[in-house]
Scaffold this motif. Structure first.
Motif, PDB file in Angstrom:
ATOM      1  N   ASP B  80       0.839  -1.207   0.000  1.00 19.07           N
ATOM      2  CA  ASP B  80       0.000   0.000   0.000  1.00 19.07           C
ATOM      3  C   ASP B  80       0.872   1.254   0.000  1.00 19.07           C
ATOM      4  OD1 ASP B  80      -2.545  -1.167  -0.061  1.00 19.07           O
ATOM      5  OD2 ASP B  80      -2.516  -1.545   2.097  1.00 19.07           O
ATOM      6  N   ARG B  81       1.934   1.223   0.811  1.00 19.78           N
ATOM      7  CA  ARG B  81       2.812   2.388   0.888  1.00 19.78           C
ATOM      8  C   ARG B  81       3.590   2.573  -0.421  1.00 19.78           C
ATOM      9  NH1 ARG B  81       6.008   1.479   5.554  1.00 19.78           N
ATOM     10  NH2 ARG B  81       4.029   1.722   6.628  1.00 19.78           N
ATOM     11  N   PHE B  82       4.060   1.451  -0.964  1.00 24.72           N
ATOM     12  CA  PHE B  82       4.807   1.489  -2.220  1.00 24.72           C
ATOM     13  C   PHE B  82       3.954   2.096  -3.335  1.00 24.72           C
ATOM     14  CE2 PHE B  82       6.204  -0.492  -6.211  1.00 24.72           C
ATOM     15  CZ  PHE B  82       7.556  -0.215  -6.184  1.00 24.72           C
ATOM     16  N   ARG B  83       2.691   1.699  -3.368  1.00 30.15           N
ATOM     17  CA  ARG B  83       1.781   2.205  -4.392  1.00 30.15           C
ATOM     18  C   ARG B  83       1.548   3.706  -4.201  1.00 30.15           C
ATOM     19  NH1 ARG B  83      -2.805   0.240  -2.684  1.00 30.15           N
ATOM     20  NH2 ARG B  83      -2.264  -1.833  -3.444  1.00 30.15           N
ATOM     21  N   ALA B  84       1.309   4.089  -2.950  1.00 35.04           N
ATOM     22  CA  ALA B  84       1.055   5.497  -2.660  1.00 35.04           C
ATOM     23  C   ALA B  84       2.252   6.359  -3.072  1.00 35.04           C
ATOM     24  CB  ALA B  84       0.750   5.683  -1.178  1.00 35.04           C
ATOM     25  N   ASP B  85       3.474   5.809  -2.903  1.00 36.41           N
ATOM     26  CA  ASP B  85       4.680   6.573  -3.216  1.00 36.41           C
ATOM     27  C   ASP B  85       4.934   6.679  -4.724  1.00 36.41           C
ATOM     28  OD1 ASP B  85       5.194   7.026  -0.591  1.00 36.41           O
ATOM     29  OD2 ASP B  85       6.674   5.412  -0.372  1.00 36.41           O
ATOM     30  N   ASN B  86       4.642   5.619  -5.453  1.00 36.47           N
ATOM     31  CA  ASN B  86       5.162   5.525  -6.811  1.00 36.47           C
ATOM     32  C   ASN B  86       4.158   5.614  -7.951  1.00 36.47           C
ATOM     33  OD1 ASN B  86       8.027   5.087  -6.169  1.00 36.47           O
ATOM     34  ND2 ASN B  86       7.233   3.268  -5.147  1.00 36.47           N
ATOM     35  N   PHE B  87       2.880   5.503  -7.643  1.00 40.53           N
ATOM     36  CA  PHE B  87       1.895   5.514  -8.729  1.00 40.53           C
ATOM     37  C   PHE B  87       0.980   6.733  -8.681  1.00 40.53           C
ATOM     38  CE2 PHE B  87       2.785   0.919  -8.612  1.00 40.53           C
ATOM     39  CZ  PHE B  87       2.927   0.655  -9.958  1.00 40.53           C
ATOM     40  N   GLY B  88       0.715   7.264  -9.872  1.00 45.28           N
ATOM     41  CA  GLY B  88      -0.371   8.221 -10.010  1.00 45.28           C
ATOM     42  C   GLY B  88      -1.419   7.563 -10.886  1.00 45.28           C
ATOM     43  N   VAL B  89      -2.700   7.742 -10.536  1.00 45.75           N
ATOM     44  CA  VAL B  89      -3.746   7.000 -11.248  1.00 45.75           C
ATOM     45  C   VAL B  89      -4.798   7.957 -11.814  1.00 45.75           C
ATOM     46  CG1 VAL B  89      -5.588   5.297 -11.004  1.00 45.75           C
ATOM     47  CG2 VAL B  89      -3.408   4.942  -9.820  1.00 45.75           C
ATOM     48  N   ILE B  90      -5.161   7.737 -13.073  1.00 48.28           N
ATOM     49  CA  ILE B  90      -6.260   8.512 -13.674  1.00 48.28           C
ATOM     50  C   ILE B  90      -7.295   7.525 -14.199  1.00 48.28           C
ATOM     51  CG2 ILE B  90      -6.891  10.318 -15.331  1.00 48.28           C
ATOM     52  CD1 ILE B  90      -3.849  10.901 -15.622  1.00 48.28           C
ATOM     53  N   ILE B 163       1.102  14.925  -8.811  1.00 48.34           N
ATOM     54  CA  ILE B 163       1.631  15.704  -7.688  1.00 48.34           C
ATOM     55  C   ILE B 163       2.596  14.836  -6.865  1.00 48.34           C
ATOM     56  CG2 ILE B 163      -0.193  15.193  -5.986  1.00 48.34           C
ATOM     57  CD1 ILE B 163      -0.003  18.255  -5.288  1.00 48.34           C
ATOM     58  N   GLY B 164       3.704  15.441  -6.449  1.00 48.46           N
ATOM     59  CA  GLY B 164       4.696  14.721  -5.662  1.00 48.46           C
ATOM     60  C   GLY B 164       5.549  13.793  -6.506  1.00 48.46           C
ATOM     61  N   ALA B 165       5.482  13.962  -7.831  1.00 51.03           N
ATOM     62  CA  ALA B 165       6.359  13.264  -8.771  1.00 51.03           C
ATOM     63  C   ALA B 165       6.455  11.753  -8.582  1.00 51.03           C
ATOM     64  CB  ALA B 165       7.759  13.882  -8.734  1.00 51.03           C
ATOM     65  N   PRO B 166       5.336  11.012  -8.731  1.00 49.10           N
ATOM     66  CA  PRO B 166       5.433   9.557  -8.728  1.00 49.10           C
ATOM     67  C   PRO B 166       6.143   9.089  -9.998  1.00 49.10           C
ATOM     68  CG  PRO B 166       3.240  10.206  -9.383  1.00 49.10           C
ATOM     69  CD  PRO B 166       3.967  11.465  -9.013  1.00 49.10           C
ATOM     70  N   HIS B 167       6.706   7.878  -9.982  1.00 49.95           N
ATOM     71  CA  HIS B 167       7.474   7.425 -11.129  1.00 49.95           C
ATOM     72  C   HIS B 167       6.617   6.904 -12.263  1.00 49.95           C
ATOM     73  CE1 HIS B 167      10.644   7.342  -7.981  1.00 49.95           C
ATOM     74  NE2 HIS B 167      11.309   7.896  -8.982  1.00 49.95           N
ATOM     75  N   ILE B 168       5.435   6.441 -11.938  1.00 51.82           N
ATOM     76  CA  ILE B 168       4.601   5.815 -12.966  1.00 51.82           C
ATOM     77  C   ILE B 168       3.188   6.389 -12.914  1.00 51.82           C
ATOM     78  CG2 ILE B 168       3.652   3.632 -13.835  1.00 51.82           C
ATOM     79  CD1 ILE B 168       6.002   2.295 -12.176  1.00 51.82           C
ATOM     80  N   ILE B 169       2.664   6.771 -14.083  1.00 53.61           N
ATOM     81  CA  ILE B 169       1.272   7.214 -14.163  1.00 53.61           C
ATOM     82  C   ILE B 169       0.483   6.110 -14.864  1.00 53.61           C
ATOM     83  CG2 ILE B 169      -0.306   9.000 -14.986  1.00 53.61           C
ATOM     84  CD1 ILE B 169       1.784  10.155 -13.133  1.00 53.61           C
ATOM     85  N   LEU B 170      -0.554   5.597 -14.165  1.00 58.56           N
ATOM     86  CA  LEU B 170      -1.437   4.625 -14.807  1.00 58.56           C
ATOM     87  C   LEU B 170      -2.703   5.351 -15.216  1.00 58.56           C
ATOM     88  CD1 LEU B 170      -1.154   1.619 -12.280  1.00 58.56           C
ATOM     89  CD2 LEU B 170       0.151   1.984 -14.395  1.00 58.56           C
ATOM     90  N   ALA B 171      -3.080   5.244 -16.478  1.00 54.50           N
ATOM     91  CA  ALA B 171      -4.274   5.943 -16.942  1.00 54.50           C
ATOM     92  C   ALA B 171      -5.195   4.940 -17.631  1.00 54.50           C
ATOM     93  CB  ALA B 171      -3.892   7.071 -17.890  1.00 54.50           C
ATOM     94  N   ASP B 172      -6.405   4.827 -17.093  1.00 56.76           N
ATOM     95  CA  ASP B 172      -7.376   3.850 -17.605  1.00 56.76           C
ATOM     96  C   ASP B 172      -8.417   4.587 -18.446  1.00 56.76           C
ATOM     97  OD1 ASP B 172      -8.982   1.716 -18.093  1.00 56.76           O
ATOM     98  OD2 ASP B 172      -9.356   1.205 -15.990  1.00 56.76           O
ATOM     99  N   GLU B 173      -8.223   4.596 -19.772  1.00 57.26           N
ATOM    100  CA  GLU B 173      -9.142   5.266 -20.699  1.00 57.26           C
ATOM    101  C   GLU B 173      -9.484   6.686 -20.261  1.00 57.26           C
ATOM    102  OE1 GLU B 173     -11.041   3.614 -23.357  1.00 57.26           O
ATOM    103  OE2 GLU B 173     -11.098   1.487 -22.774  1.00 57.26           O
ATOM    104  N   PRO B 174      -8.490   7.520 -19.987  1.00 56.47           N
ATOM    105  CA  PRO B 174      -8.802   8.843 -19.414  1.00 56.47           C
ATOM    106  C   PRO B 174      -9.486   9.775 -20.409  1.00 56.47           C
ATOM    107  CG  PRO B 174      -6.479   8.730 -19.951  1.00 56.47           C
ATOM    108  CD  PRO B 174      -7.040   7.371 -20.247  1.00 56.47           C
ATOM    109  N   THR B 175      -9.435   9.444 -21.681  1.00 53.04           N
ATOM    110  CA  THR B 175      -9.995  10.363 -22.677  1.00 53.04           C
ATOM    111  C   THR B 175     -11.330   9.894 -23.227  1.00 53.04           C
ATOM    112  OG1 THR B 175      -8.764   9.210 -24.401  1.00 53.04           O
ATOM    113  CG2 THR B 175      -7.723  11.161 -23.428  1.00 53.04           C
TER     114      THR B 175
END
Lengths: 420, 236
Positions: B80-90, B163-175
């Motif tokens: 949970d902590r690893f995810r909070a630190d490293n992922f941004g989700v859209i 925000i806070g510069a995560p290393h990976i952005i996961l985007a699930d059909e954001p458009t």
């Protein structure tokens, strides 16, 4: 986190307010019952105060208390007038008030006594009897009635009443040859005094002049004029039922009690009213516990309602949880969120409920005192009330765990998938 | 560590507990800073794959490594902590908590990750800067998120993911909820932002037209086998 919860609650303010209100009402009831219980116990315990000993024929202390103070049941025996005089003459005695029971008026007990009763009878920490109208009896056929008698029978000053022999409603047993005039009406006290009719001892003697062994002697034809013409000494009672005793010093209480209990000429008992009262309360206290149990059930119902409300909103809030989860919240955060939420609701409800209770006491205390003789004091919550408060909060937290655990399972299963 | 790819999957297999759907991935890699578009029809397992990478779901076999860290080595709390630190989700839509302001929505990830809180520095200034760069006007920042248009909401979600510069952005059909023009603008901004922070972007979509915003485009079917009921992955 707290800000998040508060804003989320604000977003659902209608259901949140209803939950708070439900808890508030139940807490009002719980603490209200507790206050009434304590108040009832206190006013019961202070039915009679300032009296050091109650003297009567040999009997158990509860029995003596029941007939001498509560006017429930009958005395098995009397105190001879000579014994009374001898006891009254003891140096330890500060004051003594005789009580003579056995007659009634339309279901209310008649108490033969003397004017000392109105100055020495105290209740609720030295509160004395006060007159709503009139004054203590000055004439032989004067009566002073309690507040409840006046209200129930609609009597005012100078109303005329006739007493009945015995305590049942026997026809033909009326002392209708000697009517009484109401000279005084007492203010409500919340004690058995409210339900009593007080007359002078000589009057009791007078109305029984034509009675022997429980039946009327025909042809004697006693009238008011004849009684008034009699020598006062011949209206001296032969016996009384009980006596209230005040001693010069409370230190002498046990010594004097031993003296009465060991009185040689006839078997007598002296009881300490406070001790007898608390023993009697222990007997009838089961009702108070039943009342408390009902209040606890009401609180549990309210908490069940809280669980239901939170539970019901979980589905529509599944998206909210998933968004938080995708943005770094762990399932523990979700549990914390929901438990904190129910804690906030329970706490607000408990505080509101306490405020409602105090508001009600403030508004209704005088009505309560007048109507039921119960004194509700606006004091800080007692240790027991605090305990209730904490228990309700604890139960609210536990209740919050139920939906929280479900949300926990949801959030594990949903992952970052938004289901709506 | 720095040379490790952002995401590396080897022989991972997963099936939903009800056995309705299963996915197997032989090999998949996302380089650091790479913008990758994963194409697939709806129901093809794109979301399941994102859930596996994000650690929301654990594979029944195989290895998923994120930034050099094997997810299977992490316990629930650490994950949970690893995810909070490293992922941004859209997400596709409904990204925002409607009762929070735009700014508060952007700040949510910082509540759960100390690392991102430190990297963001002055949280409010950082959020406002991100929002402005993503074209969310200043006067909207304190408005409740529910008052924004869908296009604006997606841009707020992008600011929050970054925000806070995560290393990976996961985007699930954001458009998918945006019209063509808005989708193009959104991806321009996303592209510019990931370029400046160096974050890798993994976006799944069924829309081929957005392909030119990405370094690489692959079809889900080329890396994964999916199956319906009673698939091998479930049994084996």
């Amino acid at each position: 986190m707290l800000r998040l919860i508060l804003l989320s609650l604000l977003n659902r303010r209608t259901t949140a307010l209803l939950s708070i209100l439900g808890i508030a009402v139940s807490v009002t009831l719980l603490l209200g019952v507790e206050k009434l219980r304590v108040s009832a116990r206190d006013s019961f315990a202070s039915t009679i105060s300032g009296t050091d000993l109650i003297v009567g024929a040999r009997a158990g202390d509860i029995q003596l208390l029941l007939y001498a103070v509560f006017r429930i049941g009958d005395a098995t025996n009397n105190i001879g007038w000579d014994s009374y005089r001898e006891i009254a003459a003891r140096p330890e005695i500060d004051w003594i008030v005789p009580l003579s029971l056995g007659d009634s008026h339309r279901g209310f007990r008649v108490v033969g006594t003397d004017a000392g009763f109105f100055t020495h009878y105290k209740y609720r920490q030295d509160k004395g009897l006060e007159f709503a109208a009139g004054q203590p009896f000055s004439d032989m056929f004067d009566a002073v009635i309690g507040a409840e008698v006046a209200a129930a029978l609609g009597y005012g000053l100078d109303s005329r009443i006739t007493l009945t022999h015995g305590t049942g409603a026997l026809t033909g047993a009326d002392h209708d040859n000697l009517p009484f005039r109401i000279a005084g009406i007492l203010k409500p006290t919340g004690t058995p005094v409210d339900r009593a009719i007080h007359v002078g001892l000589p009057a009791i003697e007078a109305i029984h002049l034509d009675w022997r062994s429980g039946s009327r002697i025909e042809g004697l034809n006693i009238t008011e004029e004849k009684v008034r013409a009699m020598n006062p000494a011949s209206l001296q009672p032969r016996a009384i039922t009980a006596a209230l005793v005040g001693l010069r010093s409370p230190i002498q209480t046990f010594q004097f009690q031993r003296y009465v209990n060991g009185y040689r000429k006839e078997p007598l008992s002296a009881i300490l009213p406070g001790v007898a009262l608390s023993r009697l309360w222990a007997l009838i206290g089961i009702g108070e516990r039943a009342l408390g149990a009902v209040a606890i059930l009401v609180v549990m119902t309210a908490l069940l309602g809280l669980v239901t409300t939170i539970y019901a909103t979980l589905n529509e809030r599944r998206r909210e949880m998933a968004i938080l989860r995708a943005n770094g919240a762990s399932p523990y955060h979700i549990v914390l969120l929901l438990v904190t939420e129910s804690a906030i609701l329970t706490f607000s409800g408990a505080v509101l409920g306490t405020m409602i209770l105090y508001g009600l006491i403030l508004m209704l205390r005088s009505a309560f005192e007048a109507g039921f003789g119960l004194q509700l004091t606006l004091t800080l919550p007692s240790a027991r009330e605090w305990l209730f408060f904490v228990l309700v909060l604890g139960a609210g937290l536990l209740a919050g765990l139920i939906p929280a655990l479900r949300a926990y399972r949801h959030s594990l299963a949903d992952g970052m998938t938004i289901r709506s | 560590m720095e040379d490790e790819p952002a995401v590396l999957i080897r022989d991972a297999a997963f099936c939903w507990p009800d056995g309705e759907f299963a996915i197997e991935v032989d090999e998949f890699a996302l380089a650091r800073g790479e913008r990758l578009l994963l194409l697939g029809a709806s129901g093809a397992g794109k979301s399941t794959l994102l859930n596996l990478i994000g650690g929301f779901l654990r594979p029944r076999s195989g290895q998923i490594t994120v930034l050099g860290q094997a997810l299977s080595d992490l316990g629930q709390t650490a994950l949970d902590r690893f995810r909070a630190d490293n992922f941004g989700v859209i997400f596709q839509m409904f990204n925002l908590l409607p009762y929070l302001s735009v700014l508060d929505n952007v700040l949510i990830p910082l509540r759960f990750s100390r690392q991102r809180r430190q990297q963001a520095g002055d949280a409010h200034a950082c959020a406002e800067r991100l929002l402005s760069r993503l074209g969310v006007a200043q006067n909207l920042h304190s408005r409740p998120a529910a008052h924004l248009s869908v296009g604006q909401q997606q841009r707020v979600a992008a600011a929050r993911a970054m925000i806070g510069a995560p290393h990976i952005i996961l985007a699930d059909e954001p458009t998918s909820a945006l019209d063509h023009d808005n989708a193009g603008k959104f991806l321009d901004l996303l592209q510019a932002e990931t370029e400046s922070t160096g974050a890798a972007l993994l976006m799944v979509s069924h829309d081929m037209r957005v392909a030119d915003h990405f370094d690489r485009v692959i079809d889900l079917t080329s890396i994964a086998r999916t199956d319906g009921r009673n698939s091998e992955a479930c049994c084996g």
